[in-house]
Design a protein around this motif. Structure first.
Motif, PDB file in Angstrom:
ATOM      1  N   TRP A  72       0.801  -1.221   0.000  1.00  0.00           N
ATOM      2  CA  TRP A  72       0.000   0.000   0.000  1.00  0.00           C
ATOM      3  C   TRP A  72       0.837   1.276   0.000  1.00  0.00           C
ATOM      4  N   PRO A  73       2.040   1.332   0.641  1.00  0.00           N
ATOM      5  CA  PRO A  73       2.818   2.576   0.517  1.00  0.00           C
ATOM      6  C   PRO A  73       3.215   2.878  -0.931  1.00  0.00           C
ATOM      7  N   ALA A  74       3.547   1.823  -1.692  1.00  0.00           N
ATOM      8  CA  ALA A  74       3.891   2.020  -3.099  1.00  0.00           C
ATOM      9  C   ALA A  74       2.672   2.453  -3.906  1.00  0.00           C
ATOM     10  N   VAL A  75       1.507   1.904  -3.565  1.00  0.00           N
ATOM     11  CA  VAL A  75       0.277   2.290  -4.253  1.00  0.00           C
ATOM     12  C   VAL A  75      -0.015   3.773  -4.019  1.00  0.00           C
ATOM     13  N   ILE A  76       0.112   4.221  -2.770  1.00  0.00           N
ATOM     14  CA  ILE A  76      -0.145   5.627  -2.461  1.00  0.00           C
ATOM     15  C   ILE A  76       0.822   6.531  -3.215  1.00  0.00           C
ATOM     16  N   ALA A  77       2.102   6.139  -3.256  1.00  0.00           N
ATOM     17  CA  ALA A  77       3.083   6.940  -3.984  1.00  0.00           C
ATOM     18  C   ALA A  77       2.745   7.012  -5.471  1.00  0.00           C
ATOM     19  N   LEU A  78       2.329   5.875  -6.056  1.00  0.00           N
ATOM     20  CA  LEU A  78       1.942   5.873  -7.464  1.00  0.00           C
ATOM     21  C   LEU A  78       0.702   6.717  -7.709  1.00  0.00           C
ATOM     22  N   GLU A  79      -0.246   6.693  -6.775  1.00  0.00           N
ATOM     23  CA  GLU A  79      -1.440   7.510  -6.928  1.00  0.00           C
ATOM     24  C   GLU A  79      -1.091   8.997  -6.915  1.00  0.00           C
TER      25      GLU A  79
END
Length: 308
Positions: A72-79
């Protein structure tokens, strides 16, 4: 509060850095779309629709896979990065100010050249009022297309929503012309863009109304929007004109000739100051969006989690 944080972070990145100067993903996508169109073009709605799916669906699929499989941290960064790449608030502001500054000092040739980078009409035939009208209309309409619609689709569907909307919107700008080459081939992209922007356009109009002369904006929206050719630009432009106390629309020169457009709004014709006022209205409406996102953040995150 994660949706609020992501939107705010993307807006701050745009404010500080503006659009990526090198290797903008939409530029690369545009090259791909041009190559696909050159290879597959036919005077057919079906072929145009298939071409649209061919260039859009793989990227939406990649965004969906990233949202599902990455931590999820990578997902937030990509978002954050994806939304930052999709919005163009600083770029829109820079283009608009590049029109307002020379227009304010009477440099009409420079103002015409600058507004020609914002609109598709024949700017060589515009007087000062025509330049101010074109730039003000572009700020209001692109505030929906290039900013708030991307925020809406992020809130509704995360990174896949941002990617899907922005790519379809880009194809509409490339293929959505009523010309002999694109009248049928670009029809699917243009119609899908209308569908994707239907709700965001009306939320943008509401944001303009709340950020300006609310009663006038709502009245103009209700009575004038239906007269405009575009089903989404009508509410946005009518509400924006009413919120600013301006008249927009009227005759506009295009390559194919002079187009008579309905009048929108109430008040005085636009001037150089109106361009700056439209930017102010757009920025205030984004604050309205941020307040709404902060209030509804928990529900938005629950919805996103359920969809994922």
């Amino acid at each position: 509060m994660l949706p609020f944080i992501v939107v705010l972070a993307a807006l701050l990145l745009d404010r500080v850095f503006g659009e990526p100067r090198h290797a903008h993903p939409l530029v690369a996508f545009g090259r791909l779309a041009t190559a696909v169109e050159a290879r597959l073009h036919a005077d057919s709605v079906m072929v145009g629709g298939l071409a649209m799916l061919l260039v859009v669906l793989p990227f939406v699929g990649l965004a969906w896979a990233a949202a599902i499989w990455l931590p999820w941290p990578a997902v937030i960064a990509l978002e954050v990065l994806g939304l930052y790449a999709a919005i163009g608030l600083r770029s829109l502001s820079e283009h608009a100010r590049a029109v307002a500054a020379p227009l304010a000092v009477g440099d009409l040739p420079a103002a015409r050249a600058a507004v020609g980078r914002m609109v598709s009409r024949d700017t060589r035939a515009l007087d000062g009022e025509g330049v101010a009208t074109a730039a003000t209309e572009s700020v209001l309409e692109n505030g929906a297309d290039a900013v708030t619609a991307s925020i809406f689709w992020y809130l509704l569907a995360g990174l896949p929503g941002v990617v899907g909307h922005r790519l379809v919107n880009t194809l509409d700008a490339m293929w959505g012309y009523r010309s002999p080459r694109y009248a049928r081939f670009g029809c699917a992209a243009a119609r899908l863009d209308d569908v994707l922007n239907w709700v965001p356009a009306r939320l943008t109009a509401l944001g303009y109304a709340l950020a300006g002369r609310t009663a006038v904006a709502l009245r103009c929206w209700c009575t004038q929007a239906r007269t405009w050719e575009s089903p989404n630009a009508g509410p946005v432009m009518a509400a924006g004109a009413g919120a600013l106390g301006l008249h927009l629309g009227g005759p506009a020169p295009y390559a194919e000739g002079l187009r008579q457009r309905p009048l929108l709004g109430e008040g005085m014709p636009p001037t150089a100051d109106s361009i700056t006022a439209a930017l102010g209205l757009l920025h205030r409406s984004i604050l309205v969006w941020l307040v709404g996102i902060a209030i509804a953040g928990g529900g938005l995150w629950a919805w996103r989690t359920a969809v994922a």
